[in-house]
Design a protein around this motif. Structure first.
Motif, PDB file in Angstrom:
ATOM      1  N   HIS A   1      78.526  -2.058  60.058  1.00  0.00           N
ATOM      2  CA  HIS A   1      78.099  -1.865  61.451  1.00  0.00           C
ATOM      3  C   HIS A   1      76.816  -2.632  61.741  1.00  0.00           C
ATOM      4  N   THR A   2      75.930  -2.740  60.750  1.00  0.00           N
ATOM      5  CA  THR A   2      74.729  -3.566  60.919  1.00  0.00           C
ATOM      6  C   THR A   2      75.140  -5.012  61.166  1.00  0.00           C
ATOM      7  N   LEU A   3      76.122  -5.470  60.416  1.00  0.00           N
ATOM      8  CA  LEU A   3      76.623  -6.837  60.539  1.00  0.00           C
ATOM      9  C   LEU A   3      77.246  -7.077  61.920  1.00  0.00           C
ATOM     10  N   PHE A   4      78.050  -6.098  62.387  1.00  0.00           N
ATOM     11  CA  PHE A   4      78.661  -6.223  63.721  1.00  0.00           C
ATOM     12  C   PHE A   4      77.582  -6.442  64.782  1.00  0.00           C
ATOM     13  N   ILE A   5      76.527  -5.637  64.705  1.00  0.00           N
ATOM     14  CA  ILE A   5      75.462  -5.686  65.717  1.00  0.00           C
ATOM     15  C   ILE A   5      74.697  -7.001  65.610  1.00  0.00           C
ATOM     16  N   GLN A   6      74.395  -7.406  64.379  1.00  0.00           N
ATOM     17  CA  GLN A   6      73.655  -8.666  64.193  1.00  0.00           C
ATOM     18  C   GLN A   6      74.447  -9.869  64.696  1.00  0.00           C
ATOM     19  N   ARG A   7      75.775  -9.755  64.678  1.00  0.00           N
ATOM     20  CA  ARG A   7      76.625 -10.856  65.155  1.00  0.00           C
ATOM     21  C   ARG A   7      77.011 -10.692  66.633  1.00  0.00           C
ATOM     22  N   GLY A   8      76.341  -9.745  67.320  1.00  0.00           N
ATOM     23  CA  GLY A   8      76.573  -9.572  68.752  1.00  0.00           C
ATOM     24  C   GLY A   8      77.831  -8.801  69.104  1.00  0.00           C
TER      25      GLY A   8
ATOM     26  N   HIS B   1      77.370  -1.399  76.164  1.00  0.00           N
ATOM     27  CA  HIS B   1      77.211  -1.498  74.705  1.00  0.00           C
ATOM     28  C   HIS B   1      75.783  -1.916  74.370  1.00  0.00           C
ATOM     29  N   PRO B   2      74.796  -1.090  74.711  1.00  0.00           N
ATOM     30  CA  PRO B   2      73.397  -1.492  74.515  1.00  0.00           C
ATOM     31  C   PRO B   2      73.008  -1.569  73.032  1.00  0.00           C
ATOM     32  N   THR B   3      72.094  -2.482  72.742  1.00  0.00           N
ATOM     33  CA  THR B   3      71.589  -2.628  71.364  1.00  0.00           C
ATOM     34  C   THR B   3      70.554  -1.557  71.058  1.00  0.00           C
ATOM     35  N   GLY B   4      69.729  -1.231  72.069  1.00  0.00           N
ATOM     36  CA  GLY B   4      68.560  -0.361  71.863  1.00  0.00           C
ATOM     37  C   GLY B   4      68.793   0.894  71.041  1.00  0.00           C
TER      38      GLY B   4
ATOM     39  N   ASP C   1      77.553   9.892  73.203  1.00  0.00           N
ATOM     40  CA  ASP C   1      77.167   9.286  74.481  1.00  0.00           C
ATOM     41  C   ASP C   1      76.180   8.145  74.234  1.00  0.00           C
ATOM     42  N   ASP C   2      75.594   7.629  75.305  1.00  0.00           N
ATOM     43  CA  ASP C   2      74.690   6.471  75.183  1.00  0.00           C
ATOM     44  C   ASP C   2      73.411   6.797  74.416  1.00  0.00           C
ATOM     45  N   ASP C   3      73.064   8.085  74.334  1.00  0.00           N
ATOM     46  CA  ASP C   3      71.868   8.498  73.581  1.00  0.00           C
ATOM     47  C   ASP C   3      72.216   8.947  72.164  1.00  0.00           C
ATOM     48  N   LEU C   4      73.448   8.673  71.760  1.00  0.00           N
ATOM     49  CA  LEU C   4      73.950   9.039  70.425  1.00  0.00           C
ATOM     50  C   LEU C   4      73.912  10.549  70.182  1.00  0.00           C
ATOM     51  N   GLU C   5      74.151  11.284  71.245  1.00  0.00           N
ATOM     52  CA  GLU C   5      74.360  12.731  71.159  1.00  0.00           C
ATOM     53  C   GLU C   5      75.832  12.997  71.461  1.00  0.00           C
ATOM     54  N   LEU C   6      76.401  14.013  70.825  1.00  0.00           N
ATOM     55  CA  LEU C   6      77.785  14.372  71.143  1.00  0.00           C
ATOM     56  C   LEU C   6      77.837  14.911  72.567  1.00  0.00           C
ATOM     57  N   THR C   7      78.777  14.425  73.354  1.00  0.00           N
ATOM     58  CA  THR C   7      78.824  14.791  74.775  1.00  0.00           C
ATOM     59  C   THR C   7      79.272  16.242  74.951  1.00  0.00           C
ATOM     60  N   GLN C   8      78.858  16.820  76.069  1.00  0.00           N
ATOM     61  CA  GLN C   8      79.289  18.178  76.411  1.00  0.00           C
ATOM     62  C   GLN C   8      80.808  18.230  76.594  1.00  0.00           C
ATOM     63  N   GLU C   9      81.373  17.153  77.165  1.00  0.00           N
ATOM     64  CA  GLU C   9      82.826  17.103  77.389  1.00  0.00           C
ATOM     65  C   GLU C   9      83.579  17.119  76.060  1.00  0.00           C
TER      66      GLU C   9
ATOM     67  N   HIS D   1      78.362  -5.550  69.376  1.00  0.00           N
ATOM     68  CA  HIS D   1      77.954  -4.147  69.571  1.00  0.00           C
ATOM     69  C   HIS D   1      79.126  -3.279  69.997  1.00  0.00           C
ATOM     70  N   GLU D   2      80.040  -3.897  70.764  1.00  0.00           N
ATOM     71  CA  GLU D   2      81.146  -3.102  71.316  1.00  0.00           C
ATOM     72  C   GLU D   2      81.990  -2.467  70.213  1.00  0.00           C
ATOM     73  N   THR D   3      82.038  -3.093  69.029  1.00  0.00           N
ATOM     74  CA  THR D   3      82.808  -2.519  67.915  1.00  0.00           C
ATOM     75  C   THR D   3      82.205  -1.176  67.495  1.00  0.00           C
ATOM     76  N   THR D   4      80.890  -1.185  67.292  1.00  0.00           N
ATOM     77  CA  THR D   4      80.207   0.050  66.889  1.00  0.00           C
ATOM     78  C   THR D   4      80.262   1.093  68.002  1.00  0.00           C
ATOM     79  N   TRP D   5      80.090   0.654  69.255  1.00  0.00           N
ATOM     80  CA  TRP D   5      80.133   1.598  70.376  1.00  0.00           C
ATOM     81  C   TRP D   5      81.529   2.205  70.551  1.00  0.00           C
ATOM     82  N   THR D   6      82.562   1.423  70.305  1.00  0.00           N
ATOM     83  CA  THR D   6      83.936   1.955  70.397  1.00  0.00           C
ATOM     84  C   THR D   6      84.125   3.084  69.390  1.00  0.00           C
ATOM     85  N   VAL D   7      83.608   2.877  68.179  1.00  0.00           N
ATOM     86  CA  VAL D   7      83.700   3.906  67.130  1.00  0.00           C
ATOM     87  C   VAL D   7      82.911   5.151  67.535  1.00  0.00           C
ATOM     88  N   LEU D   8      81.675   4.944  67.983  1.00  0.00           N
ATOM     89  CA  LEU D   8      80.815   6.077  68.350  1.00  0.00           C
ATOM     90  C   LEU D   8      81.423   6.889  69.489  1.00  0.00           C
TER      91      LEU D   8
END
Length: 619
Positions: free
Chosen positions: A255-262, A168-171, A277-285, A264-271
């Motif tokens: 989602h900004t609030l989720f990330i600011q409060r640490g 669940h990277p912030t970057g 994927d990790d680069d915020l591109e839709l995966t081939q799968e 990140h996994e909430t936003t990543w679960t949605v994405l």
């Protein structure tokens, strides 16, 4: 999400890297510490994220620089360990370790870093005052943890944060300097909002929010929890809640609030639920799920797929005129990274008097894409969120793969709904006019079509014995010397010639004799431009004699130079031949067979129009 996580511990000698690993594994401080711990793997079932985790130690005494570089290149996250009671080890974080790691990693795919202050049991104070400026200076640093291998303080937390930094990277999501979401994250979340906004009114109402919550987290929100979420947004911004629903601005703020409060996994679960994927591109799968299509089988949309596409149409047909204006089409495709339909689509399917794609035309275009290029259809359905809205494993659930055509011929019946007719003929014989007439366009309307907007396909519905079927017409470019397999593969063939051109029939006759004389594919000769004077053809046999000799139905007169829309009878006949190829050489010559098919088509066209009008009123 990644299938495993590789954590590398680096830092100056004697800062306690090995002790941290051994304390984690044995849950007690080791009496004797080796120079370097062996690589350990923590099984998935004992990690919070259910992902196998490999922990790798580094020892300057035992390993070369080359080995260090190799480990850096393999690592998913790197923990730079320093001793809180050793200023030199803290200085080395910025003077040595971060530059060394950055030199050995690609700028566009930097590994996240965790700063680890060990030996906190030896000091009364915290090192955070010294570390915070470093964290602000380097974006790659995810977090800092102070711990003690001796007292087992924050050991589990350290490795949890390291795992979290990978999974669940912030970057990719957030820019700490600007304190806002990154453009790529906003783009992804905006698509998710639009897909979840089932009625396209620009807000997520309670039903839509609950569906979204259940889709992403497998549990609905209690009414009070929903109100609490909206109240948080209300307190922080004016336009985050409208008509008691969450706006896009409110959705992004949460989602900004989720990330600011640490969190990140909430936003990543949605994405990740919505295919990213990790680069915020839709995966081939996600976009291209595996679907097996055996030879001689075709691909069609099933009933659920048509229901979904109808709902997408209704969602964007704001004025309820059963057609999509250019603005409505643009709005529909906002969830796509590009505009998938060009101006040729308007000349491939039925449109209204303004040239806008009708409801029937819209479904026809989807049917065409699925038949010709199922991978593209899967991709498009992925952008629209089919598998999410319909709670399917993938878009492949929207596709029906028809049975082998040979079985249809053996059983003398078919379950297929889409039939392909290849239209061949000499240049200028009237092929394009034949295609456009199928869409209800007479010669006068056809003349308004721009050359660069022309299409080699036309698709619409016909009725055969009360069954609605799609007929797909494909204009094949005239090249007698080379016709590809796709030029020949079809359910019925139209050979078009111009009755007013003495050299037009020769091409049709030669193509038939070269490619179709021994084929089981039904063939029909179309005597195009029949409103003009019929001239004698420069060929050894006249068209009627040619048909008689080869046991073909007589040439079918056709013209699109009419006051109203051209007649549809010939297209019903073609669909009938495609459905019943075994009867093409027998019953199809019987005029009563044609009459039954045509009358059936007329009755059901009228009934179909009545039902369609009722649907329009209902919508």
């Amino acid at each position: 999400m990644r299938k495993d996580v590789r954590i590398l511990l680096v830092g100056e000698p004697k800062v306690g890297k090995t002790s941290l690993i051994m304390s984690l594994v044995s849950e007690e401080f080791p009496d004797e510490v080796p120079l370097r711990a062996e690589e350990i793997t923590i099984p998935a079932d004992v990690t919070p994220e259910r992902v196998p985790t490999h922990i790798v130690d580094y020892s300057e005494a035992e390993q070369s620089e080359e080995q260090l570089y190799q480990e850096i290149s393999k690592a998913n996250v790197i923990c730079i360990v320093y001793s809180v009671n050793n200023k030199k080890s803290i200085e080395k974080v910025t003077s040595h370790w971060i530059p060394l790691i950055n030199d050995r990693t690609d700028k566009d795919s930097r590994v996240p870093l965790i700063l680890v202050g060990n030996k906190s049991d030896l000091v009364e104070h915290s090192s955070m005052e010294t570390i915070l400026p470093i964290m602000n200076q380097y974006q790659d640093i995810e977090t800092c943890v102070e711990c003690s291998a001796k007292n087992l303080k924050n050991i589990s937390e350290l490795f949890y944060y390291a795992q979290k930094a990978v999974l669940h990277p912030t970057g990719p999501l957030y820019c700490p300097e600007d304190k806002e979401l990154k453009p790529s994250c906003i783009k992804a979340l905006t698509r998710i909002f639009k897909v979840s906004d089932l009625d396209n009114d620009g807000i997520l109402n309670d039903n839509e929010l609950n569906f979204f919550q259940r889709t992403c987290f497998n549990t609905p929100l209690a009414p009070q929890a929903l109100e609490d979420v909206k109240n948080v947004v209300r307190r922080n911004m004016n336009d985050g809640v409208k008509d008691n629903g969450l706006t896009l601005k409110g959705f992004l703020f949460l989602h900004t609030l989720f990330i600011q409060r640490g969190r990140h996994e909430t936003t990543w679960t949605v994405l990740r639920r919505f295919g990213y994927d990790d680069d915020l591109e839709l995966t081939q799968e996600y976009l291209f799920p595996i679907i097996k299509i055996p030879p001689d089988c075709t691909t069609e949309l099933n009933h659920n797929a048509y229901l979904f596409l109808q709902s997408v149409f209704d969602k964007h047909d704001k004025d309820r005129d059963c057609a999509l204006s250019p603005e409505e089409v643009k709005d529909l495709f906002k969830v796509f990274p590009y505009m998938p339909w060009g101006p040729d689509v308007n000349n491939t399917v039925c449109t209204n008097d303004q040239g806008w794609i009708t409801y029937q035309g819209y479904l026809s275009q989807w049917t065409l894409t699925t038949y010709l290029d199922v991978q593209r259809s899967l991709e498009y359905l992925g952008y629209l969120g089919y598998s999410i809205i319909y709670e399917q494993e993938s878009q492949a659930a929207a596709i029906t793969v028809t049975r082998n055509k040979r079985i249809d011929l053996q059983k003398k019946q078919t379950q297929r709904s889409v039939f392909r007719c290849n239209v061949l003929g000499a240049r200028g014989s009237g092929k394009s006019g034949f295609l456009q007439a199928f869409l209800g366009r007479n010669l006068q309307r056809q003349r308004r079509i721009r050359e660069d907007h022309k299409s080699f396909y036309a698709i619409s519905t016909t009725y055969v014995y009360g069954q609605e079927k799609y007929l797909l017409l494909h204009e094949v470019m005239p090249d007698f010397d080379f016709l590809s397999e796709s030029d020949l593969a079809c359910d019925v063939v139209c050979l078009v010639y111009d009755v007013n051109n003495p050299r037009s029939f020769e091409y049709a006759a030669k193509v038939y004799k070269q490619y179709f004389i021994d084929s089981k594919t039904p063939c029909v000769l179309i005597a195009a431009k029949s409103d003009l004077h019929e001239v004698r053809q420069h060929y050894s046999l006249m068209p009627h004699d040619f048909c008689r000799k080869h046991k073909l139905h007589p040439p079918q007169p056709f013209t699109c130079n009419t006051t109203d829309a051209p007649g549809k009878e010939i297209y019903t006949r073609l669909t009938t031949m495609a459905m019943y190829p075994h009867m093409a050489q027998a019953d199809l010559k019987n005029s009563t067979f044609w009459l039954r098919a045509s009358v059936g088509a007329t009755v059901f066209a009228v009934l179909g129009f009545a039902v369609y009008r009722a649907l329009v009123k209902q919508r």
